[in-house]
Design a protein around this motif. Structure first.
Motif, mmCIF file in Angstrom:
data_model
loop_
_atom_site.group_PDB
_atom_site.id
_atom_site.type_symbol
_atom_site.label_atom_id
_atom_site.label_comp_id
_atom_site.label_asym_id
_atom_site.label_seq_id
_atom_site.Cartn_x
_atom_site.Cartn_y
_atom_site.Cartn_z
ATOM 1 N N PHE A 153 -15.568 -6.300 -3.154
ATOM 2 C CA PHE A 153 -14.860 -5.012 -3.202
ATOM 3 C C PHE A 153 -15.865 -3.914 -2.890
ATOM 4 C CE2 PHE A 153 -12.722 -1.366 -5.375
ATOM 5 C CZ PHE A 153 -11.598 -1.348 -4.555
ATOM 6 N N LEU A 164 -18.229 3.206 -9.775
ATOM 7 C CA LEU A 164 -18.135 1.759 -9.532
ATOM 8 C C LEU A 164 -19.108 1.327 -8.442
ATOM 9 C CD1 LEU A 164 -16.282 -0.756 -10.293
ATOM 10 C CD2 LEU A 164 -15.082 -0.282 -8.140
ATOM 11 N N ARG A 170 -17.823 -11.229 -6.585
ATOM 12 C CA ARG A 170 -17.351 -10.957 -7.950
ATOM 13 C C ARG A 170 -16.354 -12.034 -8.365
ATOM 14 N NH1 ARG A 170 -12.694 -6.137 -7.506
ATOM 15 N NH2 ARG A 170 -11.452 -7.242 -5.957
ATOM 16 N N SER A 211 -10.050 -7.354 -1.416
ATOM 17 C CA SER A 211 -9.418 -6.551 -2.482
ATOM 18 C C SER A 211 -8.278 -7.388 -3.042
ATOM 19 C CB SER A 211 -8.855 -5.227 -1.949
ATOM 20 O OG SER A 211 -7.773 -5.491 -1.066
ATOM 21 N N LEU A 212 -7.868 -7.060 -4.256
ATOM 22 C CA LEU A 212 -6.714 -7.762 -4.823
ATOM 23 C C LEU A 212 -5.445 -7.403 -4.039
ATOM 24 C CD1 LEU A 212 -5.704 -9.714 -6.956
ATOM 25 C CD2 LEU A 212 -5.710 -7.853 -8.629
ATOM 26 N N GLN A 213 -5.421 -6.203 -3.452
ATOM 27 C CA GLN A 213 -4.278 -5.825 -2.620
ATOM 28 C C GLN A 213 -4.132 -6.789 -1.435
ATOM 29 O OE1 GLN A 213 -6.450 -3.744 -4.074
ATOM 30 N NE2 GLN A 213 -5.651 -1.660 -4.314
ATOM 31 N N ASN A 239 -5.544 -6.726 -12.516
ATOM 32 C CA ASN A 239 -6.903 -7.130 -12.144
ATOM 33 C C ASN A 239 -7.675 -7.366 -13.436
ATOM 34 O OD1 ASN A 239 -9.338 -7.562 -10.917
ATOM 35 N ND2 ASN A 239 -9.408 -5.617 -9.804
ATOM 36 N N ILE A 269 -2.162 -4.008 -9.627
ATOM 37 C CA ILE A 269 -1.879 -3.996 -8.199
ATOM 38 C C ILE A 269 -0.480 -4.560 -8.008
ATOM 39 C CG2 ILE A 269 -2.730 -4.754 -5.941
ATOM 40 C CD1 ILE A 269 -4.781 -3.060 -7.666
HETATM 41 O O1 URC Z 1 -9.345 -5.357 -5.723
HETATM 42 C C1 URC Z 1 -9.494 -4.215 -6.201
HETATM 43 N N1 URC Z 1 -8.668 -3.217 -5.825
HETATM 44 C C2 URC Z 1 -8.776 -1.954 -6.309
HETATM 45 O O2 URC Z 1 -7.978 -1.043 -5.925
HETATM 46 C C3 URC Z 1 -9.792 -1.714 -7.240
HETATM 47 N N2 URC Z 1 -10.192 -0.590 -7.920
HETATM 48 C C4 URC Z 1 -11.235 -0.951 -8.709
HETATM 49 O O3 URC Z 1 -11.851 -0.170 -9.495
HETATM 50 N N3 URC Z 1 -11.528 -2.268 -8.537
HETATM 51 C C5 URC Z 1 -10.643 -2.762 -7.628
HETATM 52 N N4 URC Z 1 -10.483 -4.000 -7.093
#
Ligand code: URC
Length: 286
Positions: A153, A164, A170, A211-213, A239, A269
């Protein structure tokens, strides 16, 4: 002047366990059933005339009686049976919604009569019937999954409040809450369920995630690919953050070995993936 808006009523969360006995080999189905009826219900609200009201107590009794009379196979079949019964039986009731959750049990050893509650997810469905048509949404919740690598990420937007750090490796973990809308009823609800579940798990495992998205979209797309009668998939993915613990104060390094599994807050998400030609949704999402 006030007017009565949309309304519905029913019995929430009837807990029913159906035991089927084949000699010493028993089977159990453990369900939570919620019924909701709507239709010509103005008078009960406006004048207290209860003549159109099939009591919620009766709805609960019907769940138990149908479990005995018809047995319980796929939860979708049971939900549809109940929805049709309520919507077809009484002129004042125009619409029935029946939501069912199934709690999984496994056999406890070789005993035919002993069970242990399974750590599996809860299987869900919501059936609607309006006297003519039926709609069905199937799904699951609390399918907890975790990848120890293949998740990054970085490259995200930053402002004066962003702390962050970017990560190229991760832990990615979530408890999948998924619902899929059927454009047409499949031959076999159980098989479609296993296909959809398998697709969610496979896509979570084999998607290299930025990303989780992105993982969410891959999971929804995989369900559509594996389940031809499904036209829309809704996913809600918390998440479940795993933070690398700083062990430097103890003179120890931490090369992705020890994590703090944070409880809350968590990122949430959520998204929908649908076929381009998905027919408009009925009320089944509600
Ligand atoms: O996969 C993620 N999407 C996010 O939008 C996000 N925002 C965050 O702080 N960590 C993550 N991880």
């Amino acid at each position: 002047m006030a007017v009565l808006g949309p309304n519905r009523y029913g019995k929430a969360e009837t807990r029913v366990v159906r035991v089927t006995r084949h000699g010493d080999a028993h089977r159990i189905k453990d369900l939570t059933v919620s019924t909701s009826l709507s239709g010509d219900m103005a008078e009960v609200h406006l004048s207290g005339d209860n003549s159109a009201v099939l009591p919620t107590d009766t709805q609960k009794n019907t769940v138990f009686a149908f479990a005995k009379k018809h047995g319980v196979g796929a939860i979708e079949d049971f939900a549809l049976l109940l929805a049709r019964h309520f919507a077809d039986a009484r002129p004042a009731i125009h619409h029935a919604r029946v939501a069912v959750e199934e709690h999984a049990w496994e056999r406890n050893g070789a005993f035919g009569h002993s069970f242990v509650r399974s750590g599996r997810e809860v299987r869900t469905c919501v059936a609607h019937h309006d006297g003519t048509r039926s709609w069905m949404v199937s799904g699951l919740r609390d399918l907890v999954v975790l990848n120890t690598t293949n998740s990054e990420f970085w490259g995200f937007a930053r402002d004066e409040y962003t702390t962050l750090p970017e990560t190229r490796d991760r832990v990615l973990a979530t408890a999948v809450d998924a619902a899929w809308r059927h454009a047409e009823a499949p031959q076999d609800w159980d098989k479609t369920y296993e296909n959809a579940r398998g697709a969610l798990l496979a896509a979570f495992a084999d998607t290299y995630s930025l990303s989780l998205q992105q993982t969410l979209y891959a999971m929804g797309t995989r369900v559509l690919a594996e389940c031809p009668g499904v036209c829309e998939v809704r996913l809600s993915l918390p998440n479940k953050h795993h933070f690398l613990v700083d062990l430097a104060p103890f003179g120890l390094d931490n090369d992705g070995e020890v994590f703090f599994a944070a409880d809350r807050p968590y990122g949430l998400i959520e998204g929908t993936v649908l076929r381009e030609d998905a027919p408009a949704a009925g009320p089944a999402w509600e």
